[in-house]
Scaffold this motif. Structure first.
Motif, PDB file in Angstrom:
ATOM      1  N   PRO A  62       7.513  -5.968  11.856  1.00 32.70           N
ATOM      2  CA  PRO A  62       6.712  -7.264  11.236  1.00 32.70           C
ATOM      3  C   PRO A  62       5.331  -6.962  10.989  1.00 32.70           C
ATOM      4  CG  PRO A  62       7.326  -7.410  13.647  1.00 32.70           C
ATOM      5  CD  PRO A  62       7.792  -6.100  13.114  1.00 32.70           C
ATOM      6  N   ALA A  63       4.693  -5.980  11.514  1.00 33.65           N
ATOM      7  CA  ALA A  63       3.339  -5.840  11.296  1.00 33.65           C
ATOM      8  C   ALA A  63       3.099  -4.651  10.239  1.00 33.65           C
ATOM      9  CB  ALA A  63       2.609  -5.412  12.651  1.00 33.65           C
ATOM     10  N   ALA A  64       4.044  -4.126   9.615  1.00 29.04           N
ATOM     11  CA  ALA A  64       3.845  -3.018   8.726  1.00 29.04           C
ATOM     12  C   ALA A  64       3.142  -1.873   9.215  1.00 29.04           C
ATOM     13  CB  ALA A  64       3.363  -3.328   7.515  1.00 29.04           C
ATOM     14  N   ALA A  65       3.391  -1.581  10.600  1.00 29.97           N
ATOM     15  CA  ALA A  65       2.640  -0.633  11.465  1.00 29.97           C
ATOM     16  C   ALA A  65       3.420   0.592  11.439  1.00 29.97           C
ATOM     17  CB  ALA A  65       2.425  -0.899  12.986  1.00 29.97           C
ATOM     18  N   VAL A  66       4.538   0.873  10.970  1.00 30.01           N
ATOM     19  CA  VAL A  66       5.149   2.200  11.284  1.00 30.01           C
ATOM     20  C   VAL A  66       4.843   2.779   9.866  1.00 30.01           C
ATOM     21  CG1 VAL A  66       7.571   3.447  11.391  1.00 30.01           C
ATOM     22  CG2 VAL A  66       7.041   1.455  12.786  1.00 30.01           C
ATOM     23  N   ARG A  67       4.230   4.055   9.661  1.00 30.38           N
ATOM     24  CA  ARG A  67       3.869   4.577   8.399  1.00 30.38           C
ATOM     25  C   ARG A  67       4.507   5.980   8.533  1.00 30.38           C
ATOM     26  NH1 ARG A  67      -1.135   2.180   7.708  1.00 30.38           N
ATOM     27  NH2 ARG A  67      -1.048  -0.036   8.428  1.00 30.38           N
ATOM     28  N   ALA A  68       5.068   6.140   6.972  1.00 30.20           N
ATOM     29  CA  ALA A  68       5.536   7.520   6.843  1.00 30.20           C
ATOM     30  C   ALA A  68       4.394   8.648   6.353  1.00 30.20           C
ATOM     31  CB  ALA A  68       6.420   7.245   5.927  1.00 30.20           C
ATOM     32  N   PRO A  69       4.890   9.857   6.260  1.00 27.55           N
ATOM     33  CA  PRO A  69       3.893  10.809   5.691  1.00 27.55           C
ATOM     34  C   PRO A  69       3.708  10.542   4.202  1.00 27.55           C
ATOM     35  CG  PRO A  69       5.387  12.015   7.227  1.00 27.55           C
ATOM     36  CD  PRO A  69       6.039  10.516   7.335  1.00 27.55           C
ATOM     37  N   LYS A  70       2.533  10.728   3.787  1.00 29.07           N
ATOM     38  CA  LYS A  70       2.149  10.736   2.427  1.00 29.07           C
ATOM     39  C   LYS A  70       3.057  11.411   1.517  1.00 29.07           C
ATOM     40  CE  LYS A  70      -1.738  10.427  -0.859  1.00 29.07           C
ATOM     41  NZ  LYS A  70      -3.438  10.625  -0.786  1.00 29.07           N
ATOM     42  N   GLY A  71       3.458  10.829   0.467  1.00 29.13           N
ATOM     43  CA  GLY A  71       4.451  11.335  -0.676  1.00 29.13           C
ATOM     44  C   GLY A  71       5.996  11.293  -0.272  1.00 29.13           C
ATOM     45  N   LEU A  72       6.324  11.078   1.127  1.00 28.44           N
ATOM     46  CA  LEU A  72       7.915  10.936   1.478  1.00 28.44           C
ATOM     47  C   LEU A  72       8.592   9.748   0.808  1.00 28.44           C
ATOM     48  CD1 LEU A  72       9.453  12.872   3.046  1.00 28.44           C
ATOM     49  CD2 LEU A  72       9.069  11.274   5.078  1.00 28.44           C
ATOM     50  N   LYS A  73       9.565  10.084   0.194  1.00 27.78           N
ATOM     51  CA  LYS A  73      10.437   9.067  -0.438  1.00 27.78           C
ATOM     52  C   LYS A  73      11.457   8.228   0.406  1.00 27.78           C
ATOM     53  CE  LYS A  73      13.152   7.666  -4.497  1.00 27.78           C
ATOM     54  NZ  LYS A  73      13.997   8.416  -5.753  1.00 27.78           N
ATOM     55  N   MET A  74      11.321   6.682   0.612  1.00 24.26           N
ATOM     56  CA  MET A  74      12.177   6.055   1.180  1.00 24.26           C
ATOM     57  C   MET A  74      13.679   6.040   0.658  1.00 24.26           C
ATOM     58  SD  MET A  74      12.228   2.064   2.479  1.00 24.26           S
ATOM     59  CE  MET A  74      10.530   2.274   2.903  1.00 24.26           C
ATOM     60  N   PRO A  75      14.818   6.577   1.554  1.00 24.35           N
ATOM     61  CA  PRO A  75      16.124   6.491   1.141  1.00 24.35           C
ATOM     62  C   PRO A  75      16.555   5.162   0.864  1.00 24.35           C
ATOM     63  CG  PRO A  75      16.146   7.095   3.569  1.00 24.35           C
ATOM     64  CD  PRO A  75      14.762   7.021   2.947  1.00 24.35           C
TER      65      PRO A  75
END
Length: 281
Positions: A62-75
Motif C-alpha cells: 500500500p506504500a508502493a515501497a517494493v521496488r524492482a530493478p530498473k528495466g525489469l518488466k512486470m509479468p
C-alpha cells in the motif's frame, strides 16, 4: 549506511516508504522478512516463483515501497491470485486498511468480495469479466478500504455487522446478533466480537474468511490471534473463537496475518492447540 543509487537500481529492495504493515511478509514469507521495523527482502529472488512473488509485492504494497530493478518488466496475471479452488486474493492492498488482504469468491451463484482493496482499474476489469459483483462482505470496520467504490461500480450490496456499521460506506445490509447463521446461499456468517465489537467471519465452501480475528503464523506454523491489536476485548475474542470448534473449514484466509489451507481435521487440531495455548497463557 545509505545504499548507492546505482546499487539500488540494480536490485530488488523495499524503500523507506514502508510503514511496516506486514502485508508482503504474509503474502510471500519465503521472500520477505522484517528488519529494523520494516519489511525487507530476505534475499534476491532466485527462481521464477520468487520473482513472481516479488512482483506481487510491488502491486500489493500500500506504500508502493517494493521496488524492482530498473528495466525489469512486470509479468501479467499476478492478481487476482488463486489461493484455493474458488478463492482469489485480490492484492492492491490499501493504506487506509493498514495493508489488509481482501478476497473474491463464489457461493450459490453469487460473486462475493471479502473486505476491500484499494481501487484498481485492473481489478475492476477482472471483476467485470467474471460477471460483476453481487455482494461485498466486510469482516469488520478496519478493512473497508475502497469497498464503496466497487459497490457503486457494480451495484453490489454491502454487508457489515450492525456493531461496526459506522465504519462502512454505502452499507445496505446488516448482520445482527451473536449467533452463526446462513446469511446468503452458501455463506455462513460467524460473529466473533473481540478484535472489534462487530467483527465477523464468513464461511464459504470450507474457506473461512477470518478478517483480523484469526490468522496463520508462518514462523511458528500455527494459528494465531493478535492480542496487541485487539481493539474491543481480548477475553471476548477468545470466547468468540471457541465457536469455531463447531464449524468445519479447511482454509483460513486472513485480512492481517498469514493464510493457510489444511484438511479440515488438521485445521481443527490446530485450532484446539491454539485455544489451549492462549488459555494457559
Amino acid at each position: 549506511m545509505a545504499e548507492d543509487k546505482d546499487d539500488v537500481d540494480d536490485h530488488w529492495h523495499v524503500s523507506a516508504a514502508c510503514f511496516n504493515c506486514g502485508a508482503v511478509r504474509t503474502a510471500a514469507p519465503n521472500l520477505f522478512i522484517e528488519r529494523n521495523g520494516a519489511s525487507a527482502f530476505a534475499h534476491q529472488p532466485a527462481s521464477e516463483q520468487e520473482t513472481e512473488d516479488a512482483w506481487r509485492g510491488v502491486l500489493l504494497c500500500p506504500a508502493a515501497a517494493v521496488r524492482a530493478p530498473k528495466g525489469l518488466k512486470m509479468p501479467a496475471g499476478l492478481f487476482p491470485q488463486v489461493m484455493a479452488p474458488g478463492v482469489w486474493r485480490l492484492g492492491y492492498n490499501a493504506r487506509s486498511s493498514y495493508g489488509a488482504h481482501s478476497y473474491f469468491t463464489l457461493a450459490g451463484g453469487l460473486r462475493l468480495m471479502i473486505d476491500g482493496p484499494r481501487w484498481s482499474g485492473h481489478l475492476e476489469r477482472w471483476i467485470a469479466e467474471a460477471g460483476g459483483l453481487d455482494h461485498i462482505l466486510l469482516t469488520h470496520r478496519d478493512d473497508v478500504a475502497d469497498a464503496g467504490l466497487y459497490a457503486k461500480r457494480f451495484g453490489a450490496r454491502v454487508w457489515i455487522h450492525a456493531n461496526d456499521a459506522d465504519g462502512a460506506p454505502l452499507v445496505t445490509d446488516f448482520v445482527t446478533g451473536d449467533q452463526a447463521h446462513e446469511m446468503l446461499p452458501g455463506v455462513r456468517v460467524i460473529p466473533v466480537a473481540g478484535h472489534t465489537r462487530g467483527s465477523v467471519m464468513f464461511l464459504v465452501n470450507q474457506a473461512l474468511f477470518s478478517g483480523d480475528s484469526l490468522s496463520w503464523d508462518f514462523e511458528k506454523r500455527a494459528l494465531h490471534a493478535f492480542r496487541d491489536f485487539c481493539w474491543y476485548d481480548w477475553p471476548t475474542q477468545l470466547r468468540s473463537l471457541e465457536r469455531l470448534v463447531h464449524e468445519s473449514f479447511s482454509g483460513v484466509f486472513a485480512g492481517h496475518g498469514g493464510s493457510v489451507v489444511l484438511d479440515a481435521p488438521a485445521m481443527q487440531r490446530e485450532l484446539r492447540t491454539f485455544l489451549d495455548a492462549v488459555k494457559a497463557d
